[in-house]
Write a protein that holds these residues in place. Structure first.
Motif, PDB file in Angstrom:
ATOM      1  N   SER A 168       0.861  -1.185   0.000  1.00 18.78           N
ATOM      2  CA  SER A 168       0.000   0.000   0.000  1.00 18.78           C
ATOM      3  C   SER A 168       0.895   1.233   0.000  1.00 18.78           C
ATOM      4  CB  SER A 168      -0.913  -0.007   1.229  1.00 18.78           C
ATOM      5  OG  SER A 168      -1.817  -1.078   1.156  1.00 18.78           O
ATOM      6  N   ALA A 198      -0.815  -0.498  -4.560  1.00 22.01           N
ATOM      7  CA  ALA A 198      -1.649   0.681  -4.770  1.00 22.01           C
ATOM      8  C   ALA A 198      -1.385   1.309  -6.123  1.00 22.01           C
ATOM      9  CB  ALA A 198      -1.362   1.703  -3.672  1.00 22.01           C
ATOM     10  N   ASN A 201      -2.747   7.695  -5.591  1.00 19.54           N
ATOM     11  CA  ASN A 201      -3.847   8.612  -5.294  1.00 19.54           C
ATOM     12  C   ASN A 201      -3.602  10.002  -5.846  1.00 19.54           C
ATOM     13  OD1 ASN A 201      -4.944   6.506  -3.895  1.00 19.54           O
ATOM     14  ND2 ASN A 201      -5.074   7.549  -1.932  1.00 19.54           N
ATOM     15  N   ALA A 221      -8.902   3.042  -6.157  1.00 17.69           N
ATOM     16  CA  ALA A 221      -9.791   3.298  -5.017  1.00 17.69           C
ATOM     17  C   ALA A 221     -11.189   3.695  -5.454  1.00 17.69           C
ATOM     18  CB  ALA A 221      -9.204   4.396  -4.137  1.00 17.69           C
ATOM     19  N   SER A 238      -8.214   8.694  -7.154  1.00 17.02           N
ATOM     20  CA  SER A 238      -7.546   7.452  -7.548  1.00 17.02           C
ATOM     21  C   SER A 238      -6.942   7.545  -8.941  1.00 17.02           C
ATOM     22  CB  SER A 238      -8.542   6.296  -7.507  1.00 17.02           C
ATOM     23  OG  SER A 238      -7.921   5.085  -7.934  1.00 17.02           O
ATOM     24  N   GLY A 250     -11.779   2.843  -1.043  1.00 16.11           N
ATOM     25  CA  GLY A 250     -10.780   3.747  -0.487  1.00 16.11           C
ATOM     26  C   GLY A 250     -11.409   4.817   0.376  1.00 16.11           C
ATOM     27  N   HIS A 287      -6.707   2.669   2.418  1.00 24.85           N
ATOM     28  CA  HIS A 287      -7.049   1.282   2.067  1.00 24.85           C
ATOM     29  C   HIS A 287      -5.904   0.758   1.248  1.00 24.85           C
ATOM     30  CE1 HIS A 287      -9.416  -2.270   1.084  1.00 24.85           C
ATOM     31  NE2 HIS A 287     -10.298  -1.865   1.967  1.00 24.85           N
ATOM     32  N   SER A 289      -5.398   0.999  -1.644  1.00 29.32           N
ATOM     33  CA  SER A 289      -5.048   1.922  -2.706  1.00 29.32           C
ATOM     34  C   SER A 289      -4.446   3.222  -2.206  1.00 29.32           C
ATOM     35  CB  SER A 289      -6.295   2.252  -3.530  1.00 29.32           C
ATOM     36  OG  SER A 289      -7.345   2.662  -2.686  1.00 29.32           O
ATOM     37  N   GLU A 290      -4.232   3.356  -0.889  1.00 33.36           N
ATOM     38  CA  GLU A 290      -3.629   4.578  -0.367  1.00 33.36           C
ATOM     39  C   GLU A 290      -2.116   4.538  -0.560  1.00 33.36           C
ATOM     40  OE1 GLU A 290      -5.092   7.158   0.660  1.00 33.36           O
ATOM     41  OE2 GLU A 290      -3.450   8.309   1.496  1.00 33.36           O
TER      42      GLU A 290
END
Length: 298
Positions: A168, A198, A201, A221, A238, A250, A287, A289-290
């Motif tokens: 992540s 990930a 972001n 996300a 995202s 996310g 999450h 995706s962070e």
């Protein structure tokens, strides 16, 4: 070039003892609106979104997930408090590639939040409670790290028998991968280790590294939505592209799309920001995706 984490800009904490949502960032108006008692279950809308309950009572202890991050609150010792929701989890082969010792305690908060999202079994539920966790610290107390620490962490996880490696974290969008990183990810693939990372972001039409590697499962996300169209779910922040493999919740602390009275963040347990002696339940954007940021030395 120093690369910084996005974690901590907008977070709410739900204290485990007082069951009150309060801000961890004093000037966050979004958190200030939610000074009220909050039940745990509704805040975990992400579990229903990915149908995590389908795992039921399956025994997942034979699956080892290596969490390469800022460490994990996996034990209580020397000023570090164990995350209560991880107290029943099995931990194997811990290592700290920042301080070069075998105690990868979390001194930031990101790594424990990720581990809680994966495996918690208590006041909050993870997506796969019962899995075995391998805590591998590659990020420091500022949630920053080096490519060398990441390479060492990848090699360690593969050698120690991880089935899945969770990353992540990400490099800056203009990062160009070193030969060593490409080879490390290829080695994981050749060892039949699933690597999940990930997408980033940055709100860009590209996927950052290491998620950009073709042998890595890249994850973007989503926020909360009742729509059946993926385009309506994906979060504005995202990264996305034609190479994106999956989407996972996310969250978004700026909205309350499901009208339950508090922000649509992702609830999990972690330490207080840079205070490992205390833990609580955190509602945030973090999450899989962070993207935690890394410092490349290549």
């Amino acid at each position: 070039e120093m690369l910084r984490s996005l974690v901590g800009s907008e977070m709410c904490i739900r204290d485990r003892d007082t069951t009150v949502v309060k801000t961890s960032v004093t000037d966050s108006p979004q958190c200030d609106r939610y000074e009220a008692a909050v039940p745990v279950e509704p805040a975990q809308w992400h579990l229903e979104a990915i149908k995590a309950q389908a795992n039921g009572s399956k025994d997942l202890s034979g699956i080892t997930v290596a969490v390469l991050d800022s460490g994990v609150a996996y034990q209580t010792s020397a000023g570090f408090e164990q995350a209560a929701s991880l107290s029943g989890s099995r931990f194997v082969s811990p290592y700290d590639f920042v301080n070069l010792d075998a105690v990868p305690s979390d001194d930031h908060m990101h790594g424990t939040h990720i581990a809680s999202l994966i495996a918690s079994d208590g006041a909050v539920e993870g997506v796969a409670p019962g899995v075995t966790l391998m805590p591998v610290k590659v990020l420091n107390e500022n949630n920053e790290g080096t490519e060398v620490a990441l390479l060492d962490g990848l090699a360690w996880a593969v050698a120690e028998g991880a089935d899945i490696i969770n990353l992540s974290l990400s490099f800056d969008p203009d990062y160009r991968p070193s030969k060593a990183l490409i080879e490390a990810l290829q080695a994981a693939n050749e060892a039949d280790v699933v690597v999940v990372a990930a997408a980033g972001n940055d709100g860009l039409r590209t996927v950052t590294w290491p998620a950009a590697h073709p042998m890595v499962i890249s994850v973007g996300a989503t926020g909360y939505s009742t729509s059946s169209a993926a385009a309506d779910w994906i979060a504005d922040y995202s990264n996305r592209s034609t190479t994106l493999d999956l989407l996972a919740p996310g969250g978004d602390l700026s909205v309350d799309a499901n009208k339950d009275g508090y922000p649509d963040g992702i609830l999990a347990e972690s330490i207080y920001p840079q205070d490992p002696s205390q833990t609580g339940l955190w509602l945030s954007l973090i999450h899989i995706s962070e993207p935690t940021r890394l410092l490349s030395i290549s």
